[in-house]
Design an enzyme around this catalytic site. Structure first.
Site, PDB file in Angstrom:
ATOM      1  CG  HIS A 217      -1.863  -1.117   1.261  1.00 54.04           C
ATOM      2  ND1 HIS A 217      -1.551  -2.306   1.878  1.00 54.04           N
ATOM      3  CD2 HIS A 217      -3.097  -1.272   0.731  1.00 54.04           C
ATOM      4  CE1 HIS A 217      -2.572  -3.139   1.740  1.00 54.04           C
ATOM      5  NE2 HIS A 217      -3.511  -2.541   1.047  1.00 54.04           N
ATOM      6  N   GLY A 402      -6.037  10.997   3.643  1.00 46.55           N
ATOM      7  CA  GLY A 402      -6.656  12.207   3.133  1.00 46.55           C
ATOM      8  C   GLY A 402      -7.739  11.925   2.107  1.00 46.55           C
ATOM      9  CB  ILE A 403      -7.745  10.101  -1.140  1.00 47.48           C
ATOM     10  CG1 ILE A 403      -8.687  10.115  -2.345  1.00 47.48           C
ATOM     11  CG2 ILE A 403      -7.339   8.673  -0.802  1.00 47.48           C
ATOM     12  CD1 ILE A 403      -8.019   9.659  -3.632  1.00 47.48           C
ATOM     13  CB  SER A 445     -10.457   6.863   8.259  1.00 47.32           C
ATOM     14  OG  SER A 445     -10.562   6.832   6.848  1.00 47.32           O
ATOM     15  N   GLY A 486     -12.302  -1.194  17.064  1.00 43.72           N
ATOM     16  CA  GLY A 486     -10.955  -1.249  16.500  1.00 43.72           C
ATOM     17  C   GLY A 486      -9.902  -1.802  17.421  1.00 43.72           C
ATOM     18  N   GLY A 558      -5.158  10.277  11.848  1.00 45.25           N
ATOM     19  CA  GLY A 558      -6.522  10.091  12.339  1.00 45.25           C
ATOM     20  C   GLY A 558      -6.839  10.998  13.505  1.00 45.25           C
TER      21      GLY A 558
END
Length: 579
Positions: A217, A402-403, A445, A486, A558
């Protein structure tokens, strides 16, 4: 770099459209990803795989006879949402049980588990096998914490072949677990990858150096060395993968059989890979290992990353039979599949029941209007901060925060406005926003903000006014729900480090008699201080955990995004009180 796109936030959706149009022989688009366009005459267990986009041929390229039945396809480097996974699973279900399989990443675990729980609640036998092949992401004593990289292919192929062979759900699950237990991988990178629309790669490697232990990633490597020769790289792979602690239990190297998979991460050419593989094959044979069906090419990529990984699947008789079984997919074909026995699938109903809006009081509708304004403000502040959130996330993570937040906040705000237009109350508006944010945001997120909004909404009401006490109780419940969901705690360098002081300060100040604006102001300040303080922490969870000291000096994205959202909502509350 990645050169061709329209709008970066639409890249994954548009890519999926083109992929389906080009590969209709194998796949059909459904909500959340793709499923097979054909089926066997006899029903089988269904294998549903998935993960973020940007790794082709993983994951959609592996859907077809002998391999996966469906693939949930998330946003760029972000897990698919629970809704996407559930949709693809339902479209792929043949009534004999469903096996979910994916790389062991926090967001994927959260979303796939939520989907699994929903399917099980309806009586569908749904199981999970996560892929944990990357030897650099956790020590051998903690294999369950390792992430999945190119070893996805071996687990998916074995499970898919077991399903095609008529195994029941217990057998398919057992075969997938065995394949995962006998798969080991490691990777290296020479340059980082660049997300569509980004000006800089997610990480960089100094000229002449090579990062070891990369993730798929865009995570940076865990170690760094001078770039070796092709033979030197092969030596490094075999040296690390053939150490005693990485040999699967019950396997003796001398006389064993192995499927080696040399994988290009995006921009290393096959010709280069073949040079490396010549030495890999020599070293394996010198060690007394029999090579079975070697694979060289691109099987799990990371956009334009210049990198290579080596995966070893240590065979037994059953695994060898399953690995060599026929498969026919857009990107992986082996053996001879009897396509004449396959039947075209009929219409697939992936529609969603229309939302029923409960009656709402005038007071609750006024609160809902303020919530919509707050979500619009959240969307605006995230738009302004998305690039910076992505930058700090890329330092020790994958750069998608961000995206993902941008997609999620836009979807949440749009859903809230649409629901408010139906005269909905506060609870309904937040529920709609929660579902949309989770579905479109994806990743960790997306899942967590879905939990936050949904939990707050559950403490509000569609028929009563929303007061400070109800808001404080909602945030306190959301705090606990996120920690339960989480498994993060204060000190792990996650959003929880900002959420906990925010919720606790809000509750304390409301309990002391402060107005909502006064209490929210104090809570927002506490969240900002806590978020900034995460820069001094070592990560205890998530992808950044593998990179340790790289995360020191950088605040958690986050936690920062939560503090930005708290401040933006405060301004909306102030404006509402003055109107």
């Amino acid at each position: 770099m990645t050169r061709l796109w329209n709008e970066p936030e639409n890249f994954a959706d548009e890519m999926t459209d083109g992929f389906v149009r080009a590969n209709g022989r194998w796949v059909r688009k459904v909500a959340g990803g793709v499923t097979r366009s054909t089926r066997s005459e006899e029903p089988t267990v269904s294998l549903v795989i998935g993960g973020g986009s940007g790794h082709y041929p993983a994951f959609g390229g592996l859907v077809g006879h002998g391999l996966a039945h469906g693939a949930a396809m998330g946003n760029l480097f972000a897990s698919p949402s629970a809704q996407q996974v559930e949709s693809v699973a339902r479209a792929s279900d043949q009534g004999r049980g469903i096996l979910l399989s994916y790389g062991n990443y926090a967001g994927d675990v959260l979303h796939f588990t939520e989907a699994q729980d929903k399917l099980r609640a309806e009586g569908i036998d749904c199981r999970t096998v996560t892929v944990t092949d990357d030897i650099f992401s956790a020590p051998a004593t903690e294999k369950e914490r390792r992430r999945g990289i190119a070893g996805d292919l071996t687990v998916f192929k074995v499970a898919g072949a077991a399903a095609a062979a008529g195994y029941d759900i217990d057998g398919v699950e057992r075969a997938a677990i065995l394949a995962n237990d006998r798969t080991r991988s490691m990777g290296v990178a020479f340059t980082g990858c660049t997300l569509p629309g980004a000006e800089e790669p997610l990480f960089s490697v100094p000229e002449g150096r090579m990062a070891i232990g990369l993730g798929i990633h865009g995570e940076p490597g865990i170690d760094e060395v001078d770039i070796p020769s092709a033979d030197g790289l092969a030596d490094l792979f075999i040296e690390r993968l053939l150490v005693e602690q990485e040999i699967p239990e019950g396997v003796t190297v001398q006389g064993s059989r192995v499927v080696p998979i040399l994988n290009g991460l995006g921009s290393v050419k096959n010709e280069e890979l073949y040079i490396v593989f010549a030495r890999v094959a020599e070293l394996l044979e010198n060690a007394g290992v029999e090579i079975v069906d070697p694979q060289v090419g691109e099987f799990c990529t990371s956009f334009d990353m210049a990198g290579v990984s080596l995966t070893l699947l240590w065979l037994d008789d059953e695994l060898e039979t399953l690995w060599n079984a026929p498969a026919d997919t857009p990107a992986f074909r082996t053996g001879s599949v009897d396509t004449a026995s396959l039947v075209q699938r009929g219409e697939i109903d992936d529609s969603v029941a229309e939302e029923v809006i409960p009656e709402a009081s005038d007071e609750s509708r006024r609160a809902a209007s303020t919530i919509v304004k707050a979500l619009d403000a959240v969307m605006a502040v995230i738009d302004e901060s998305a690039d910076e959130l992505g930058r700090i996330d890329a330092i020790a993570g994958d750069g998608d925060h961000g995206i993902g937040m941008k997609r999620g906040s836009h979807a949440g705000a749009e859903a809230a406005r649409a629901t408010l237009a139906k005269d909905a109350g506060a609870q309904s508006v937040l529920a709609s926003a929660a579902d949309a944010w989770s579905n479109k945001g994806g990743g960790t997120s997306g899942a967590i903000w879905g939990v936050i909004l949904r939990t707050i909404g559950e403490r509000l009401d569609n028929t009563a006014a929303v007061d400070a006490t109800a808001v404080a109780e909602g945030l306190d419940a959301a705090k606990q729900a996120v920690m339960d969901f989480g498994k993060a705690k204060v000190g792990d360098k996650t959003m929880v480090d900002s959420l906990v002081p925010f919720a606790e300060t809000l509750s304390e100040r409301v309990g002391a008699g402060d107005s909502l604006i006064e209490a929210w102001s104090a809570a927002s300040s506490a969240a900002k201080t806590a978020a900034d303080g995460t820069a001094d922490m070592m990560p205890g969870m998530g992808r950044a955990r593998s990179h340790g000291e790289k995360a020191l000096g950088v605040a958690d994205p986050g936690a920062i995004s939560l503090s930005l959202i708290a401040a933006a909502v405060l301004e909306v509350l102030r404006a509402a009180s003055e109107s």
